[in-house]
Design an enzyme around this catalytic site. Sequence first.
Site, PDB file in Angstrom:
ATOM      1  N   CYS A   1     -14.183  -1.028 -14.179  1.00  0.00           N
ATOM      2  CA  CYS A   1     -14.676   1.021 -13.794  1.00  0.00           C
ATOM      3  C   CYS A   1     -16.068   1.503 -14.811  1.00  0.00           C
ATOM      4  O   CYS A   1     -16.299   2.374 -14.205  1.00  0.00           O
ATOM      5  CB  CYS A   1     -13.160   1.610 -14.006  1.00  0.00           C
ATOM      6  SG  CYS A   1     -11.938   1.241 -13.602  1.00  0.00           S
TER       7      CYS A   1
ATOM      8  N   THR B   1       2.302  10.116   0.703  1.00  0.00           N
ATOM      9  CA  THR B   1       3.034   9.453   1.431  1.00  0.00           C
ATOM     10  C   THR B   1       3.461   8.159   0.986  1.00  0.00           C
ATOM     11  O   THR B   1       2.569   8.195   0.460  1.00  0.00           O
ATOM     12  CB  THR B   1       2.645   8.738   3.031  1.00  0.00           C
ATOM     13  OG1 THR B   1       2.979  10.436   3.558  1.00  0.00           O
ATOM     14  CG2 THR B   1       3.638   7.633   4.022  1.00  0.00           C
TER      15      THR B   1
ATOM     16  N   SER C   1       0.468  -2.027 -13.424  1.00  0.00           N
ATOM     17  CA  SER C   1      -0.097  -2.088 -11.721  1.00  0.00           C
ATOM     18  C   SER C   1       0.476  -3.425 -11.757  1.00  0.00           C
ATOM     19  O   SER C   1       0.134  -4.583 -12.891  1.00  0.00           O
ATOM     20  CB  SER C   1      -1.226  -2.105 -12.171  1.00  0.00           C
ATOM     21  OG  SER C   1      -2.415  -2.408 -11.001  1.00  0.00           O
TER      22      SER C   1
END
Length: 413
Positions: free
Chosen positions: A325, A237, A199
């Site tokens: 998180c 998308t 990432s």
Amino acid sequence: MRQVYLDNQSNTPVDERVYNEMLPFLRENYGNAQSMHSFGFVSKDALEKARLQVSGLIGSKPEEIYFTSCASEANNLAVKGAAEALKNKGKHIIVSSIEHFSVLNCAKRLSQNGFEVTYIPADRYGIISAEDVEKAIRQDTILVSIQHANTEIGTVQQIEEISKAAKKKGILFHTDAVSTAGIIPVDVNKLGADLLTLSGQQFYGPKGAAALYIKKGTKVVPQIDGGVQEGGRRAGTENVPAIVGFGKACELAKAEMQDNYGKIIKLRDKLIDELPKKIEHIYLNGHRTNRLPGNVNFSVEFIEGEGMFLLLDQKGIYVSSGSACASKALKMSHVLTAIGCDAAVGQGSILMSLSKYNGDEDVEFVLKEFPPIVQKLREMSPLYSYFKKTGKRQEAGPGTDYEHAHEHGNEEN
């Protein structure tokens, strides 16, 4: 007020060059990459350029890169997707006890659906043994997933050895490289990875785009049903502006990695060396040298992390306690628990993660402001008061281990 941002493991600032690359795709180039007209072709071309940039960072082929919305999605696709694809060969998977929750919770979900999971323990420095992984492999093992480095305590694994243990038994190998890709050299061929997650938000790219490397020929079942995007492996998308930024961030990270590494590791080592000289009873978590260049994680005894965060925030210093998180859980992290950190000490853990935008003046500011904050909190701490009066530590509940030497910062493997 001076501001010192040291929560870069959660998110780095976007590099201005990345931002400028994204801007046209937020304004004039807004076509859907799947559309069959000129606007769509511009977006499609940008998508493929980004795929080439991402593959260049990790030594893969462009067609082996599959874009996702975030690293958690990529980890879900890797672990659940591979498990589902291989379930007819076996239903046993292996992960470590210090994985990110996006891997651990995938393993938990799979175990609720008939799979068996073996959790490999970490040693006190957070190191996963390749020998332990090899011993855990069974006839029905189909996947091994071990992270490249731990985001919280910074320990970098010997992934090549672990992947060899899996490969010689013919087992698929996935590594979560979110903490390492763009920070230190990552090459999927040298690492021996069949699946690898990365990432850009930890190396100056935007949130909203990540990728899973899937080695050619590796079977993975899609986890989102829908259209034909990403070769039919990830419907939805494409977030073209974020993916364009992600690609640019990969290009810059590859070109500037050596310079960034050299700068950041000096700042890290100064904090690791100087803080124990200014604050008694603090203990480094993770390995001293086999460690991410920007990671500083200490446990500060006799006080809790929340008090430190609040007072540091008032001084303009922004830190965390571990994975973003799990930071609101207000309990000792599963990583510190797994490496055997004392329950009473681990409550006072603090994570400072550096970026290329930090400088010597930031480190000096922390070294000046942090020790008085610890002293202030300890003056209010009944645990510290008891220790000062008696020289003994009060028990704080299950897991307390005062026989532990607290020598994490003074030993090396």
